[in-house]
Design an enzyme around this catalytic site. Structure first.
Site, PDB file in Angstrom:
ATOM      1  N   LEU A 191       0.830  -1.204   0.000  1.00 32.59           N
ATOM      2  CA  LEU A 191       0.000   0.000   0.000  1.00 32.59           C
ATOM      3  C   LEU A 191       0.862   1.250   0.000  1.00 32.59           C
ATOM      4  CD1 LEU A 191      -2.641  -0.984   2.709  1.00 32.59           C
ATOM      5  CD2 LEU A 191      -3.022  -0.822   0.254  1.00 32.59           C
ATOM      6  N   GLY A 220       7.284   5.791   7.365  1.00 39.84           N
ATOM      7  CA  GLY A 220       8.546   6.137   7.979  1.00 39.84           C
ATOM      8  C   GLY A 220       9.251   4.949   8.589  1.00 39.84           C
ATOM      9  N   ASP A 230       5.313  12.389  13.796  1.00 40.60           N
ATOM     10  CA  ASP A 230       5.427  12.189  12.351  1.00 40.60           C
ATOM     11  C   ASP A 230       4.079  12.413  11.673  1.00 40.60           C
ATOM     12  OD1 ASP A 230       6.708  11.752   9.986  1.00 40.60           O
ATOM     13  OD2 ASP A 230       6.646   9.554  10.130  1.00 40.60           O
TER      14      ASP A 230
END
Ligand code: NAG
Ligand code: NAG
Ligand code: NAG
Ligand code: NAG
Ligand code: NAG
Ligand code: NAG
Ligand code: NAG
Ligand code: NAG
Ligand code: NAG
Ligand code: NAG
Ligand code: NAG
Length: 778
Positions: free
Chosen positions: A472, A476, A591
């Protein structure tokens, strides 16, 4: 009605008797027992009573010698007398009959006897047994015309038999009182089923609460070893014409009873404490969660971990619905895993489970003389045979019992139980493998049990061996794959990069921790998987991909109208607020970016990858920065430069995200020919020039948008990307700002981190073109 005589014959010290006879008329001139009088023998008393707050009158037997009225038997439980006119007597057929004033029969023993010239007597024995016999028959050896012990109410007393006379079909079983004011037959029953392989059951109406399992030569399958010295001798007699359970206290002066308690559908064994002047619980059945019938459903096995239960699939089986299973909804049970093929080499065999309560015996075949080896062969032949075991475990074991179809109501019984051989996929070398039932749990701790551990094989299979087609994206901390579990449920699997140095246990702690964070705007963690160097996280699958997929694509971005975008902004804000504020521990995402915002069916946002920084040992900032390269565009200056993260560095990232959602362009990568401005610079310039609406994504210009909302969002965005953390609002304030008309503070000139930083490890602090080359991040 004349009372001719009242005579108490003391046959021996253990019982009194009522003689109910006369020479002339043995039948009608009996001695009646009126409401108001009682008969006493030893510890017991027979008479009329009204339970609890009821005014109804019942004939019953209770303990005489204790202050607390404890009724152990009721004659007319389903047919009370409304006044005190009741009379208990013996009629000419030798039946005890309970009549009220107007002649209504409220209860009778209804036995047919041969015509007899002798009189009948009723006696209350010292055991609490009310019996009827021929007067001439003085054999008090258990042979009576009728005895109350054969028709128990809700209580077993010592010496009473619970079970079947197979010749007459008499089944002595317990039926609870409806409630403590009403002795009429309640829903809860306890008794033995009539079967070749007798076992006892507690039922609440038609639903099974508990089964004892069959008798295995030593004990009933569900019986556990007592931790204390037993106070009772317990018998189970199994003969051709009868089988029954009975018990005696070792110390005969101990008062005890076994009663079925309607309130909690539980069988309770109690003893009277002189010291405390109350009944003490000695044993309750069911006594723990795993005793509850079929707690873990088909092919599941229940084990106690502390006070609560835990279900596992038997080896070779997988949850039918891993999602439900992970939510501790075990009702769907387990199914053979993909590998099992009937009678195929290496795909079919038997695994031995030790110390288990054998499954429900509704669909079994029994041969009490067959050897275990033959038994195995017999099971192997028939593809619907799912397990086999010895019927008798005495000595080396003997007999054969085969199960067909689903195996139900299995539990682990440390120090007890027996061996069970379950049909599963096994290679030849594994054939003799002995499974302690603690499958898969090995060295895991209580904490780990709260989140399912997925089998690596299952995940590999689900993701088509991590094929590229299933990929997909790449986050990170590693790539993400789509997978489909055997039950059809879609999952997203994050395969964490191998570089993480974190230990298994810390990792597990983090995953468990994150799985506890649950919010509408957070992606749900379903489980995890650890195999050698692999660490996988299993998430719910989001069909509409991530925000960046739509936002930064010129045609797909049209799907995101202003209404949807505003909804996404609100959702992210709420999810982030939850992480910062409302969850039990403060989580800093670190993030946050468009690719970490997943969209559900309704295009509502769900934040993903939260907690990953912690999970991957990212508390050492160096590790983190090396891994989150490429998302500098979202990093607050103090984080990018000094490695200082706080909830305010998340707010900064949120601000960037907000601006991106309004503008439809990435912060990173945006450049204008005449300026090295990035998205923030662009927004700021338009803001300063009082033309902020120009910042709105061009694809929205012709659509319906609410200008005040757009302006407010730009304003909030600029406040969030302030250079100094103190100047940025908290997520709480952001939500207030988003949802109210309050006046907002004016933003100061924000900080723009340009692309240069990411490529050349330099940072441009502001518009006045002062470039600062940064030190290595700590
Ligand atoms: C006798 O009394 C009972 C209540 O105890 C009542 O239900 C019944 O109808 C009465 N029978 C007659 C014949 O009066
Ligand atoms: C008495 O017993 C007979 C036979 O055992 C049975 O047919 C009848 O229904 C019973 N009567 C009552 C009132 O229980
Ligand atoms: C079972 O019932 C039959 C018929 O009533 C009786 O003859 C026999 O003695 C009973 N068996 C036992 C073991 O009580
Ligand atoms: C039996 O119990 C009684 C009353 O609790 C006690 O006084 C007596 O010592 C006990 N007998 C034995 C043999 O334990
Ligand atoms: C039924 O069980 C409950 C729970 O153990 C207990 O509190 C209650 O006293 C019991 N009822 C009776 C009448 O023993
Ligand atoms: C017994 O079943 C009834 C419904 O039939 C239910 O309301 C009740 O809660 C159950 N009792 C127990 C103790 O499970
Ligand atoms: C099926 O079970 C066998 C035996 O436990 C195991 O070796 C195999 O990996 C399992 N396969 C799947 C797809 O779970
Ligand atoms: C397998 O056992 C089941 C249950 O006893 C039986 O109904 C079926 O006929 C058997 N099948 C074969 C092929 O023997
Ligand atoms: C049990 O098996 C062992 C070894 O197979 C044998 O020596 C022993 O005699 C057997 N015991 C009984 C009671 O059959
Ligand atoms: C910079 O470019 C923007 C858009 O391309 C333009 O509107 C602006 O006037 C330019 N500024 C300067 C100083 O050239
Ligand atoms: C905009 C978009 O692609 N929406 C899709 C989101 O997912 C649902 C379910 O898969 C689809 O039906 C929508 O078309």
């Amino acid at each position: 009605m004349a009372i001719l005589s009242i005579m108490f014959f003391v046959v021996n010290l253990l019982f009194f008797s009522i003689k109910i006879s006369s020479e002339t008329d043995i039948i009608t001139q009996f001695l009646p027992l009126h409401d108001g009088s009682t008969l006493v023998n030893g510890a017991f008393e027979l008479g009329f009573f009204s339970p609890g707050s009821s005014t109804n009158r019942y004939v019953g037997i209770w303990f005489k010698t204790i202050p607390l009225k404890t009724v152990v038997w009721v004659a007319n439980r389903d047919n009370p007398i409304s006044d005190k006119s009741g009379i208990l007597s013996v009629n000419k057929e030798g039946n005890l009959v309970l009549l009220s004033k107007n002649g209504t029969t409220h209860w009778s023993t209804n036995v047919t006897t041969k015509p007899s010239t002798s009189s009948f007597i009723a006696k209350l024995l010292g055991t609490g047994n009310l019996v009827v016999n021929n007067e001439k028959d003085h054999s008090d050896h258990g042979f009576y015309l009728w005895q109350s012990f054969d028709y128990p109410s809700d209580t077993i007393l010592p010496g009473m038999k619970l079970g079947w006379n197979l010749t007459s079909g008499l089944n002595r079983q317990l039926t609870a009182w409806k409630n403590w004011d009403d002795p009429s037959s309640g829903q809860t029953t306890y008794g033995y089923i009539r079967s070749d392989n007798p076992e006892s059951e507690i039922r609440n109406g038609s639903s099974m609460i508990y089964r004892s399992g069959p008798f295995n030569g030593i004990r009933f399958a569900a019986t556990q070893k007592l931790k204390h010295v037993p106070l009772f001798n317990v018998d189970f007699v199994y003969k051709k014409d009868e089988y029954y359970f009975s018990y005696e206290p070792k110390n005969r002066s101990l008062l005890s009873r076994i009663v079925i308690n309607q309130t909690i559908s539980t069988l309770q064994r109690l003893t009277w404490s002189e010291e405390n002047q109350r009944w003490m619980f000695y044993l309750n059945v069911p006594r723990e969660e795993c005793d509850i019938y079929n707690r873990c459903s088909s092919f599941g096995i229940c084990a106690m971990t502390g006070k609560s239960s835990m279900c596992d699939c038997l080896t070779g089986f997988t949850p039918k619905s891993p999602r439900k299973w992970s939510e501790k909804d075990w009702s769907q049970g387990c199914v053979h895993n993909e590998t099992w093929r009937c009678r195929e080499k290496n795909k079919d065999g038997f695994i031995k489970f030790q110390h288990v309560k054998v499954p429900d015996t509704k669909q079994v075949w029994i041969d009490r003389s067959m050897t275990l080896e033959k038994c195995k062969g017999k099971c192997w032949e028939n593809c619907s045979c799912t397990a086999y075991a010895n019927t008798n475990i005495l000595g080396n074991g003997s007999g054969c019992i085969l199960w067909f179809g689903d195996l139900l109501d299995l539990r682990e019984l440390p120090d007890a139980g027996q061996d069970l051989y379950v049909r599963s996929p096994v290679s030849e070398t594994e054939e003799t493998r002995i499974m302690k039932t603690k499958v898969k749990r090995n060295e895991m701790k209580q904490e780990d049990l709260e989140l399912p551990l997925f089998d690596f094989g299952t995940v590999t299979f689900a993701t088509n061996d991590f094929s590229n087609d299933n990929k997909l994206g790449e986050g990170g901390f590693g790539p993400v794959y789509k997978g489909t579990l055997p039950d059809g449920q879609d999952i997203a699997v994050k395969r964490l990069s191998h570089t993480s140095t974190q230990g298994i246990n810390e990792f597990k702690n983090e995953v468990v921790f994150c799985s506890k964070l649950q919010h509408r705007n957070l992606v749900k963690v379903l489980g995890f998987c650890i195999e050698e160097h692999e660490k996988l996280l299993i998430y719910e699958y989001m069909p509409n991909k991530s925000l960046d997929f739509f936002l930064f694509d010129s045609s797909r971005s049209k799907v995101l109208d202003w209404y949807t975008r505003f909804n996404i902004i609100g959702g992210i804000a709420r999810g982030l607020l939850y992480l910062h504020q409302d969850s039990r521990l403060r989580i800093i995402h670190r993030d946050l970016k468009a690719s970490n915002i997943l969209l559900d069916n309704d295009l509502s946002p769900k934040i993903s990858d939260f907690g990953l920084a912690r999970m991957c040992g990212g508390d050492q900032i160096q590790g983190t920065t090396s891994r989150v390269v490429g998302t500098y565009g979202y990093m607050a200056p103090e984080y990018a430069i000094d490695g200082i993260f706080s909830i305010k560095s998340d707010v900064y990232s949120f601000g960037i995200l907000l601006l991106e959602i309004i503008n439809g362009k990435r912060n990173k990568g945006l450049s204008y020919s005449n300026h090295s401005y990035n998205l923030i610079g662009h927004a700021w310039r338009l803001w300063k020039e009082c033309i902020p609406m120009e910042f709105l994504d061009t694809c929205l210009e012709d659509g319906s948008y609410i200008q005040s909302e757009v302006l407010r969002c730009i304003h909030i965005g600029l406040l969030c990307v302030q250079q100094y953390a103190n100047d940025r609002p908290t997520m709480t304030s952001v939500l207030v700002m988003l949802t109210s008309d309050s006046t907002l503070p004016q933003p100061k000139e924000p900080i723009f981190l340009t692309d240069e930083f990411t490529s050349e490890q330099k940072i441009s602090y502001s518009t006045n073109e002062v470039s600062i080359t940064m030190l290595e991040p700590r």
